[in-house]
Enzyme design. Structure first.
Site, PDB file in Angstrom:
ATOM      1  N   ASP A 181     -37.093 -17.012  -8.107  1.00  0.00           N
ATOM      2  CA  ASP A 181     -36.802 -16.265  -6.878  1.00  0.00           C
ATOM      3  C   ASP A 181     -38.136 -15.842  -6.280  1.00  0.00           C
ATOM      4  OD1 ASP A 181     -35.849 -14.647  -4.895  1.00  0.00           O
ATOM      5  OD2 ASP A 181     -34.670 -13.340  -6.181  1.00  0.00           O
TER       6      ASP A 181
ATOM      7  N   ASP B 189     -34.345 -21.222 -15.464  1.00  0.00           N
ATOM      8  CA  ASP B 189     -33.128 -21.484 -14.699  1.00  0.00           C
ATOM      9  C   ASP B 189     -33.375 -21.415 -13.197  1.00  0.00           C
ATOM     10  OD1 ASP B 189     -33.636 -18.773 -14.801  1.00  0.00           O
ATOM     11  OD2 ASP B 189     -31.681 -18.196 -15.566  1.00  0.00           O
TER      12      ASP B 189
ATOM     13  N   ASP C 112     -25.761 -15.409 -14.620  1.00  0.00           N
ATOM     14  CA  ASP C 112     -24.710 -14.389 -14.690  1.00  0.00           C
ATOM     15  C   ASP C 112     -24.672 -13.461 -13.492  1.00  0.00           C
ATOM     16  OD1 ASP C 112     -27.166 -13.007 -15.305  1.00  0.00           O
ATOM     17  OD2 ASP C 112     -25.944 -11.368 -16.061  1.00  0.00           O
TER      18      ASP C 112
ATOM     19  N   VAL D 226     -26.832 -16.588  -6.820  1.00  0.00           N
ATOM     20  CA  VAL D 226     -25.920 -17.593  -7.360  1.00  0.00           C
ATOM     21  C   VAL D 226     -25.555 -17.280  -8.812  1.00  0.00           C
ATOM     22  CG1 VAL D 226     -26.598 -19.525  -5.870  1.00  0.00           C
ATOM     23  CG2 VAL D 226     -27.911 -19.077  -7.951  1.00  0.00           C
TER      24      VAL D 226
ATOM     25  N   LYS E  55     -31.787 -15.294 -20.844  1.00  0.00           N
ATOM     26  CA  LYS E  55     -30.661 -16.044 -21.360  1.00  0.00           C
ATOM     27  C   LYS E  55     -30.255 -17.165 -20.396  1.00  0.00           C
ATOM     28  CE  LYS E  55     -28.447 -11.826 -22.932  1.00  0.00           C
ATOM     29  NZ  LYS E  55     -27.254 -10.968 -22.704  1.00  0.00           N
ATOM     30  N   GLY E  56     -30.559 -16.989 -19.131  1.00  0.00           N
ATOM     31  CA  GLY E  56     -29.983 -17.838 -18.096  1.00  0.00           C
ATOM     32  C   GLY E  56     -30.217 -19.327 -18.248  1.00  0.00           C
TER      33      GLY E  56
HETATM   34  P1  5GP Z   1     -38.143 -13.844  -9.969  1.00  0.00           P
HETATM   35  O1  5GP Z   1     -39.022 -13.104 -10.935  1.00  0.00           O
HETATM   36  O2  5GP Z   1     -38.585 -15.246  -9.713  1.00  0.00           O
HETATM   37  O3  5GP Z   1     -37.951 -13.077  -8.693  1.00  0.00           O
HETATM   38  O4  5GP Z   1     -36.698 -13.874 -10.615  1.00  0.00           O
HETATM   39  C1  5GP Z   1     -36.393 -14.763 -11.642  1.00  0.00           C
HETATM   40  C2  5GP Z   1     -35.286 -14.265 -12.530  1.00  0.00           C
HETATM   41  O5  5GP Z   1     -34.367 -13.455 -11.805  1.00  0.00           O
HETATM   42  C3  5GP Z   1     -34.495 -15.438 -13.067  1.00  0.00           C
HETATM   43  O6  5GP Z   1     -34.998 -15.861 -14.305  1.00  0.00           O
HETATM   44  C4  5GP Z   1     -33.107 -14.871 -13.169  1.00  0.00           C
HETATM   45  O7  5GP Z   1     -32.947 -14.236 -14.405  1.00  0.00           O
HETATM   46  C5  5GP Z   1     -33.051 -13.850 -12.074  1.00  0.00           C
HETATM   47  N1  5GP Z   1     -32.472 -14.377 -10.842  1.00  0.00           N
HETATM   48  C6  5GP Z   1     -33.133 -14.679  -9.690  1.00  0.00           C
HETATM   49  N2  5GP Z   1     -32.283 -15.137  -8.767  1.00  0.00           N
HETATM   50  C7  5GP Z   1     -31.051 -15.123  -9.346  1.00  0.00           C
HETATM   51  C8  5GP Z   1     -29.749 -15.528  -8.890  1.00  0.00           C
HETATM   52  O8  5GP Z   1     -29.521 -15.977  -7.754  1.00  0.00           O
HETATM   53  N3  5GP Z   1     -28.730 -15.395  -9.800  1.00  0.00           N
HETATM   54  C9  5GP Z   1     -28.913 -14.900 -11.051  1.00  0.00           C
HETATM   55  N4  5GP Z   1     -27.838 -14.801 -11.842  1.00  0.00           N
HETATM   56  N5  5GP Z   1     -30.135 -14.531 -11.506  1.00  0.00           N
HETATM   57  C10 5GP Z   1     -31.175 -14.654 -10.668  1.00  0.00           C
END
Ligand code: 5GP
Length: 188
Positions: free
Chosen positions: A111, A108, A167, A161, A51-52
């Site tokens: 990470d 969005d 969220d 964040v 959703k982000g």
């Molecule tokens: P990754 O798979 O790259 O580790 O994480 C990506 C997903 O984790 C993003 O699409 C998001 O939904 C969530 N996410 C990662 N970092 C953050 C953050 O700082 N804040 C929020 N609200 N969601 C995050």
């Protein structure tokens, strides 16, 4: 080209603001201009990762001056752990067949890069003509993610964040800026 250290922070109503609405608006317009220039006469399919990304995507497409199509996918919730588990569940798949299409994934925040890596690989297997990524925020720039994010908004510190679609336990998506949660909520 990108801002590696975003140190300017202000406190707005208890939030520590990392990127305010003016900087978001300016950067989103710049990304839209880059995409519009690169996809002249091509009609890309923008895939919004729910959703982000919904607010970023809504602002981005309103700044595009090329024809485009929009679709959505939904993936498993981040929950309240504030860290990606890497286990990605596809809750809603595309409505479009992307074979032969010029696809741009709209994300969005990156990470670990595991979520996008999973989506990218699953889309690549469907044989699009081209496949690129636009991500508003990148926390992976200091790590060893090998994702190629062609269009990137901001490189930010590796800290959780909220706001502008992002969220904390489904709250704060409507904040018009990117911020760090309040001290007491950050430790949830
Ligand atoms: P990754 O798979 O790259 O580790 O994480 C990506 C997903 O984790 C993003 O699409 C998001 O939904 C969530 N996410 C990662 N970092 C953050 C953050 O700082 N804040 C929020 N609200 N969601 C995050």
């Amino acid at each position: 080209m990108y801002e590696h250290a975003l140190k300017r922070m202000t406190v707005t109503e208890g939030f520590e603001v990392l990127i305010d609405r003016e900087r978001l608006k300016k950067r989103v317009s710049e990304l839209a201009a880059e995409i519009s220039a690169d996809y002249q006469n091509r009609r890309p399919l923008l895939v919004v990762v729910l959703k982000g990304s919904f607010i970023f995507a809504a602002d981005l497409v309103r700044e595009l001056d090329i024809e485009h199509v929009i679709d959505f996918i939904a993936i498993g919730s981040y929950g309240s752990a504030q860290r990606s588990s890497g286990a990605v569940r596809l809750l809603k798949d595309l409505n479009h067949n992307i074979e032969g299409q010029d696809v741009i994934i709209v994300e969005d925040i990156v990470d670990s890069g595991l979520t996008l890596g999973y989506i990218y690989a699953s889309f690549q297997a469907r044989r699009p003509n081209t496949l690129e990524i636009v991500a508003l925020l990148d926390k992976s720039w200091n790590g060893d993610s090998d994702l190629n994010i062609k269009y990137k908004g901001f490189e930010i510190p590796d800290r959780f964040v909220i706001g502008y679609g992002l969220d904390l336990d489904e709250q704060y998506r409507g904040l018009p800026f990117i911020a760090y949660p309040k001290e007491n909520e950050e430790s949830l």
